[in-house]
Design an enzyme around this catalytic site. Sequence first.
Site, PDB file in Angstrom:
ATOM      1  N   GLU A  59      67.997  73.246  36.143  1.00 24.24           N
ATOM      2  CA  GLU A  59      66.720  72.638  36.541  1.00 24.24           C
ATOM      3  C   GLU A  59      65.690  73.756  36.678  1.00 24.24           C
ATOM      4  O   GLU A  59      65.303  74.159  37.772  1.00 24.24           O
ATOM      5  CB  GLU A  59      66.842  71.854  37.850  1.00 24.24           C
ATOM      6  CG  GLU A  59      65.569  71.019  38.109  1.00 24.24           C
ATOM      7  CD  GLU A  59      65.588  70.274  39.434  1.00 24.24           C
ATOM      8  OE1 GLU A  59      66.552  70.445  40.207  1.00 24.24           O
ATOM      9  OE2 GLU A  59      64.640  69.520  39.684  1.00 24.24           O
ATOM     10  N   HIS A 119      68.360  61.775  46.489  1.00 23.28           N
ATOM     11  CA  HIS A 119      68.663  62.594  47.680  1.00 23.28           C
ATOM     12  C   HIS A 119      68.270  61.800  48.908  1.00 23.28           C
ATOM     13  O   HIS A 119      67.132  61.863  49.369  1.00 23.28           O
ATOM     14  CB  HIS A 119      67.905  63.927  47.627  1.00 23.28           C
ATOM     15  CG  HIS A 119      68.370  64.808  46.517  1.00 23.28           C
ATOM     16  ND1 HIS A 119      69.282  65.823  46.699  1.00 23.28           N
ATOM     17  CD2 HIS A 119      68.091  64.798  45.188  1.00 23.28           C
ATOM     18  CE1 HIS A 119      69.526  66.407  45.531  1.00 23.28           C
ATOM     19  NE2 HIS A 119      68.811  65.801  44.608  1.00 23.28           N
ATOM     20  N   HIS A 168      73.662  69.433  39.428  1.00 22.13           N
ATOM     21  CA  HIS A 168      72.290  69.811  39.114  1.00 22.13           C
ATOM     22  C   HIS A 168      72.424  70.983  38.145  1.00 22.13           C
ATOM     23  O   HIS A 168      73.005  72.007  38.509  1.00 22.13           O
ATOM     24  CB  HIS A 168      71.552  70.282  40.361  1.00 22.13           C
ATOM     25  CG  HIS A 168      71.125  69.184  41.274  1.00 22.13           C
ATOM     26  ND1 HIS A 168      71.995  68.349  41.904  1.00 22.13           N
ATOM     27  CD2 HIS A 168      69.874  68.783  41.640  1.00 22.13           C
ATOM     28  CE1 HIS A 168      71.319  67.482  42.636  1.00 22.13           C
ATOM     29  NE2 HIS A 168      70.021  67.707  42.488  1.00 22.13           N
TER      30      HIS A 168
END
Length: 429
Positions: free
Chosen positions: A214, A60, A211
């Site tokens: 998570e 990121h 993602h």
Amino acid sequence: MTFDLIVRGASLPDGRRGIDIAARDGRIVAMEPRIAAEARVVVAAQGRLVAPPFVDSHFHMDATLSLGLPRLNQSGTLLEGIALWGELKPLLTHEAVVERALRYCDLAVAQGLLAVRSHVDVCDDRLLAVEALLDVKKRVAPYLELQLVAFPQDGYFRSPTAVANLKRALDMGVDVVGGIPHFERTMVDGAASVKALCEIAAERGLMIDLHCDESDDPLSRHIETLASEAKRLRLGARATGSHLTSMHSMDNYYVSKLLPLIAESGVNAIANPLINITLQGRHDTYPRRRGLTRIAEMRALGVAVALGQDCVMDPWYGLGGADMLDVAHMAVHAAPMTSREAIRWSFDAVTEIPARILGLKGYGLAVGCNADMVVLQAADPIEAVRLRAARLAVIRRGEVLARTPERRTNLSLPGRPATLDPADYAPKA
Ligand SMILES: [Zn+2]
């Protein structure tokens, strides 16, 4: 004959020793023992490991180096990190995001990390971070390959303008479709987001990297939907599930059905051990879950698993230093996977495997590949992981971009050697 560059006396990741590597016009043109030719630049590897550059498949860059802005994460959880990033977002400026990203890329190059897939948050109607990282991508292109993922951090459906913003970001030139199904309001919304995002990837012919799961929730099942949609839409290895930490907590019977489905779909997996060993298990007392996905079990079924860094000094993780060997080292410990074969694999999981997942062209140490490589203060890949070895020279397209002096200690001990090289402790073959 004259080359642009020769690296002399390399030990290669595949075990070959005493190899010279010659480069011309940015490509590797010869690899053999004792090349009898001159070069403009000669790098003496002297038996050290020479490997293709490190690749970070999950990062990121819009948040990196923002630690402490506007405050620190007190609980250490993913959810407080997301809230904190939400506080920082309105305060971001184009210049500050660019400056932090460029500083991070300096560090990456110093560590031999020459390709990064970075998610960029699209849940800001200004798309300030998207514009900033597209700018950074152009500026670093001469020395680092930056691949961007349109990432709806606050949820593709949960954030009111994310659907439109993700499309805008892709139209602006962001490379990969992203998502965060476990952050949607319900499991059903999460599954719907996976389906919608896979359809965008299929329509546009793009890669997708979500993602996925998570959390420590054993019932979070978005990787199942991703694998199934990837199969239906024939995305195959263009699709990747990142994190997959719920798999740590899932019921074993369910996993015995899930893993073959992932393998059949061709979807890649990216584990992020540095961050997930700290973010997961935060709601546990004891025993505390480690929250790393099932790396060994996925590997055993032929799933391509890479290791990513995720965060460096940001709302989610206060440590890190663009060191992919640190990532491999943590994976080996946290999994745990300590066989020689598994440690050797962890090196590939931060080099060749993520290079394939990102679709990097010309990557590798072979004649015809880009002349990109790193000279490490280690004898072989396992030693590189053990030592998190110094990057003595970082080479891209035949040019030396970074040099670091060898780590060496002067000792004053009676009757003992005067200098110490940590790499001298490699086990004798
Ligand atoms: Zn991430």
